[in-house]
Write an enzyme that holds these catalytic residues in place. Sequence first.
Site, PDB file in Angstrom:
ATOM      1  N   SER A 133       8.611  -4.918  -5.560  1.00 28.81           N
ATOM      2  CA  SER A 133       7.830  -5.918  -4.761  1.00 28.81           C
ATOM      3  C   SER A 133       7.475  -7.267  -5.212  1.00 28.81           C
ATOM      4  O   SER A 133       8.673  -7.692  -5.983  1.00 28.81           O
ATOM      5  CB  SER A 133       6.615  -5.541  -4.439  1.00 28.81           C
ATOM      6  OG  SER A 133       6.062  -6.302  -3.427  1.00 28.81           O
ATOM      7  N   HIS A 134       6.394  -7.610  -5.474  1.00 23.66           N
ATOM      8  CA  HIS A 134       6.191  -9.042  -6.016  1.00 23.66           C
ATOM      9  C   HIS A 134       6.011  -8.919  -7.716  1.00 23.66           C
ATOM     10  O   HIS A 134       5.861  -9.789  -8.245  1.00 23.66           O
ATOM     11  CB  HIS A 134       4.694  -9.420  -5.379  1.00 23.66           C
ATOM     12  CG  HIS A 134       3.751  -8.401  -5.934  1.00 23.66           C
ATOM     13  ND1 HIS A 134       3.656  -7.240  -4.992  1.00 23.66           N
ATOM     14  CD2 HIS A 134       2.799  -8.290  -6.916  1.00 23.66           C
ATOM     15  CE1 HIS A 134       2.796  -6.362  -5.514  1.00 23.66           C
ATOM     16  NE2 HIS A 134       1.950  -7.199  -6.586  1.00 23.66           N
ATOM     17  N   ASP A 296       8.152 -12.456  -0.829  1.00 23.72           N
ATOM     18  CA  ASP A 296       8.075 -11.831  -2.051  1.00 23.72           C
ATOM     19  C   ASP A 296       9.388 -11.234  -2.433  1.00 23.72           C
ATOM     20  O   ASP A 296      10.545 -11.395  -1.860  1.00 23.72           O
ATOM     21  CB  ASP A 296       6.819 -11.125  -2.093  1.00 23.72           C
ATOM     22  CG  ASP A 296       7.313  -9.586  -1.309  1.00 23.72           C
ATOM     23  OD1 ASP A 296       7.854  -9.993  -0.317  1.00 23.72           O
ATOM     24  OD2 ASP A 296       6.582  -8.748  -1.747  1.00 23.72           O
ATOM     25  N   ASP A 298      10.829  -8.353  -2.474  1.00 20.52           N
ATOM     26  CA  ASP A 298      11.476  -7.249  -1.463  1.00 20.52           C
ATOM     27  C   ASP A 298      11.392  -7.830   0.043  1.00 20.52           C
ATOM     28  O   ASP A 298      11.727  -7.177   1.042  1.00 20.52           O
ATOM     29  CB  ASP A 298      11.043  -5.896  -1.498  1.00 20.52           C
ATOM     30  CG  ASP A 298       9.529  -5.824  -1.306  1.00 20.52           C
ATOM     31  OD1 ASP A 298       8.604  -6.596  -1.523  1.00 20.52           O
ATOM     32  OD2 ASP A 298       9.113  -4.660  -0.924  1.00 20.52           O
ATOM     33  N   ASP A 300       8.640  -8.520   2.026  1.00 21.60           N
ATOM     34  CA  ASP A 300       7.528  -7.974   2.917  1.00 21.60           C
ATOM     35  C   ASP A 300       6.262  -8.859   2.855  1.00 21.60           C
ATOM     36  O   ASP A 300       5.718  -8.460   4.054  1.00 21.60           O
ATOM     37  CB  ASP A 300       7.391  -6.394   2.925  1.00 21.60           C
ATOM     38  CG  ASP A 300       6.999  -5.998   1.298  1.00 21.60           C
ATOM     39  OD1 ASP A 300       6.817  -6.744   0.593  1.00 21.60           O
ATOM     40  OD2 ASP A 300       6.596  -4.817   1.150  1.00 21.60           O
ATOM     41  N   ARG A 301       6.261  -9.365   2.076  1.00 20.11           N
ATOM     42  CA  ARG A 301       4.862 -10.465   1.991  1.00 20.11           C
ATOM     43  C   ARG A 301       5.241 -11.703   2.677  1.00 20.11           C
ATOM     44  O   ARG A 301       6.408 -12.052   2.633  1.00 20.11           O
ATOM     45  CB  ARG A 301       4.242 -10.617   0.710  1.00 20.11           C
ATOM     46  CG  ARG A 301       4.047  -9.200   0.041  1.00 20.11           C
ATOM     47  CD  ARG A 301       3.152  -9.442  -1.452  1.00 20.11           C
ATOM     48  NE  ARG A 301       2.733  -8.115  -1.770  1.00 20.11           N
ATOM     49  CZ  ARG A 301       1.751  -7.954  -2.623  1.00 20.11           C
ATOM     50  NH1 ARG A 301       1.123  -9.066  -3.252  1.00 20.11           N
ATOM     51  NH2 ARG A 301       1.328  -6.902  -2.956  1.00 20.11           N
ATOM     52  N   LYS A 395       5.260  -4.159   6.417  1.00 18.95           N
ATOM     53  CA  LYS A 395       5.206  -5.495   6.657  1.00 18.95           C
ATOM     54  C   LYS A 395       6.058  -6.200   6.545  1.00 18.95           C
ATOM     55  O   LYS A 395       7.210  -5.729   6.036  1.00 18.95           O
ATOM     56  CB  LYS A 395       3.948  -5.990   5.788  1.00 18.95           C
ATOM     57  CG  LYS A 395       4.288  -5.835   4.062  1.00 18.95           C
ATOM     58  CD  LYS A 395       2.996  -6.065   3.410  1.00 18.95           C
ATOM     59  CE  LYS A 395       3.032  -5.823   1.944  1.00 18.95           C
ATOM     60  NZ  LYS A 395       3.012  -4.643   1.405  1.00 18.95           N
TER      61      LYS A 395
HETATM   62  C1  G16 Z   1       1.674  -2.648  -1.809  1.00 23.07           C
HETATM   63  C2  G16 Z   1       1.359  -2.090  -0.384  1.00 23.07           C
HETATM   64  C3  G16 Z   1       0.097  -2.810   0.453  1.00 23.07           C
HETATM   65  C4  G16 Z   1      -1.033  -3.181  -0.944  1.00 23.07           C
HETATM   66  C5  G16 Z   1      -0.397  -3.905  -2.103  1.00 23.07           C
HETATM   67  C6  G16 Z   1      -1.333  -4.370  -3.079  1.00 23.07           C
HETATM   68  O1  G16 Z   1       2.391  -3.953  -1.490  1.00 23.07           O
HETATM   69  O2  G16 Z   1       1.907  -1.912   0.401  1.00 23.07           O
HETATM   70  O3  G16 Z   1      -0.290  -2.141   1.381  1.00 23.07           O
HETATM   71  O4  G16 Z   1      -2.072  -4.166  -0.299  1.00 23.07           O
HETATM   72  O5  G16 Z   1       0.676  -3.055  -2.512  1.00 23.07           O
HETATM   73  O6  G16 Z   1      -1.790  -2.958  -3.595  1.00 23.07           O
HETATM   74  P1  G16 Z   1      -2.878  -2.851  -4.800  1.00 23.07           P
HETATM   75  O7  G16 Z   1      -4.321  -3.638  -4.507  1.00 23.07           O
HETATM   76  O8  G16 Z   1      -3.129  -1.323  -4.933  1.00 23.07           O
HETATM   77  O9  G16 Z   1      -2.224  -3.257  -5.879  1.00 23.07           O
HETATM   78  P2  G16 Z   1       3.691  -4.513  -1.967  1.00 23.07           P
HETATM   79  O10 G16 Z   1       4.108  -5.790  -1.354  1.00 23.07           O
HETATM   80  O11 G16 Z   1       3.466  -4.694  -3.499  1.00 23.07           O
HETATM   81  O12 G16 Z   1       4.690  -3.250  -1.623  1.00 23.07           O
END
Ligand code: G16
Length: 562
Positions: A133-134, A296, A298, A300-301, A395
């Site tokens: 992801s990010h 971000d 991937d 989704d953000r 998302k």
């Molecule tokens: C993932 C999850 C999200 C979550 C985020 C942060 O997002 O899919 O639901 O809000 O991580 O999670 P944490 O607070 O546990 O670090 P992504 O965009 O990283 O796949």
Amino acid sequence: MEKSLTYPPPFKSNDNRIMDIKINTVATTPFDDQRPGTSGLRKATTTFQKPHYLENFVQSIFNSLPTLDGICLVVGGDGRFYNREAIQTIIRMAAANGIGELIIGQGGILSTPAASHLIRKNGTDGGIILSASHNPGGPDGDFGIKFNTPNGGPAAEKITEAIYAASKTISKYRIATADPIDLDSIGETQLGSLKIRVIDAVSDYAELMQTLFDFDLIRDYLAGRRMIFDAMHAVTGPYGKRIFEEMLGCPEGTVWNGEPLPDFGGGHPDPNLAHAKALVKEMFADDGPFFGAASDGDGDRNMVLGHQFFVTPSDSLAVLAANATVAPGYRDGIAGIARSMPTSAAADRVAAELGVDCYETPTGWKFFGNLLDAGKITLCGEESFGTGSDHVREKDGLWAVLFWLNLLAAKKQSVADIMLDHWQTYGRNAYARHDYEEVDSDAAKSLMTNLTAKLAGLPGSTLDGRTVAYADDFSYTDPVDGSVSEHQGLRIGFEDGSRIVFRLSGTGTRGATLRVYLEQFTSNASDYSADAHELLKPIATIAHQLAGIEYYTGRSEPSVIT
Ligand code: G16
């Protein structure tokens, strides 16, 4: 080293290539750290590069599926370093395990929402998404892998726990010996009994967006106006160029950092005020564009900005819910809304006004899946820059950007004016998240344990002039399948509508990340133009003192504020 991807990628047909394989069974021993977190297994890239590490986890996914015989999976990733190698490994393991077909995005690229759409559209048995992801990428960055189920969404906890259980007892995996598959050419290859279909990564997704939003209205509105979409050298570059520059007529250059790079150009592909600095600077310049957005690693953000205006993700969900019917895909209204627990209650106020339910779920998109599948909600979102709907089960960054453009085109107001109107109707939930990154794991656990012990004594007490209404360790019972998820964050709510939440991140890969979520409700119009951080200062101080943040972590300031 991986090569950079080009866009558009060269079209070469590899139709009907048939390749022979030799199947090997490899003896292995378990790794003890393969429990998926908030969103799949995320680790340092070097961890994934250890011999057998990726293979063990992939075989554990396969071993937890009811059958492998002839099944079809979607495979794609965000293009980060090690994406291509990992996909070749997955292909060879799929061939050796009797899987029937893999649908793979060209160049090994698929945004997470596009992968979710492909799983649903093709009725596949699920998919494997490669992304951290990010989190930064590259040899010294992070890598990740997750399994999505046939509904297109991230596997629910009972499945991720089954994968983890399988990873603890694994003794062998199956992998074929075969030449690497050409991932850059659209077409089909047969590897033993496995069919591999490399497809255009963007077309299906772009078609879906056209069914949801009024592209003609948006195109007319954008003519002569300047917007920026910052793809942060991550997966949405090709998607953004196709949709904004080709389909919606924006001039070339509207998409910033549009070439996906294995290390994201050395950046941190997290669309927020801290990491999308150049975009923020441009948006706050006197002659800045009317609209800006970023996505971000991937895809989704999303972060949404107006000229000299930042929209918090919590507010974004509330505004889209309140105005959903402007978009053709939501013209009939919404069934309900869900937000993760730490997300502000702005959406709750809209749901109450619309007369629909609002669900409060633990952090993690996987918790929205059952509600979406059961038709209980149409829109959902999280404070962590995630917004989405029932069109996929992830998302969706570009979806949120298009929704905002549809809204702006329909209302013909600035982003700031839309927000101001919204606050005048519903009041403002001023909001911020303070992250303390890479703190010592034991210290973070002690902080949470100590705070948990204090919770029972807090209700009714007064902290810096505010009376505590409730204090608890959030537990969620899924209204659809009754499953219970405990210890999802510590909540302290005050009688004046303000709230503090403490959680440890489930996506960090180094030490622990303490997240402190701050919210202050106000219906005082003079607060609508105030800086959120000023409004939140008093509860930030309460949070610091109550949890002993400096005492446990040694930090007097957060590392990132979003
Ligand atoms: C993932 C999850 C999200 C979550 C985020 C942060 O997002 O899919 O639901 O809000 O991580 O999670 P944490 O607070 O546990 O670090 P992504 O965009 O990283 O796949």
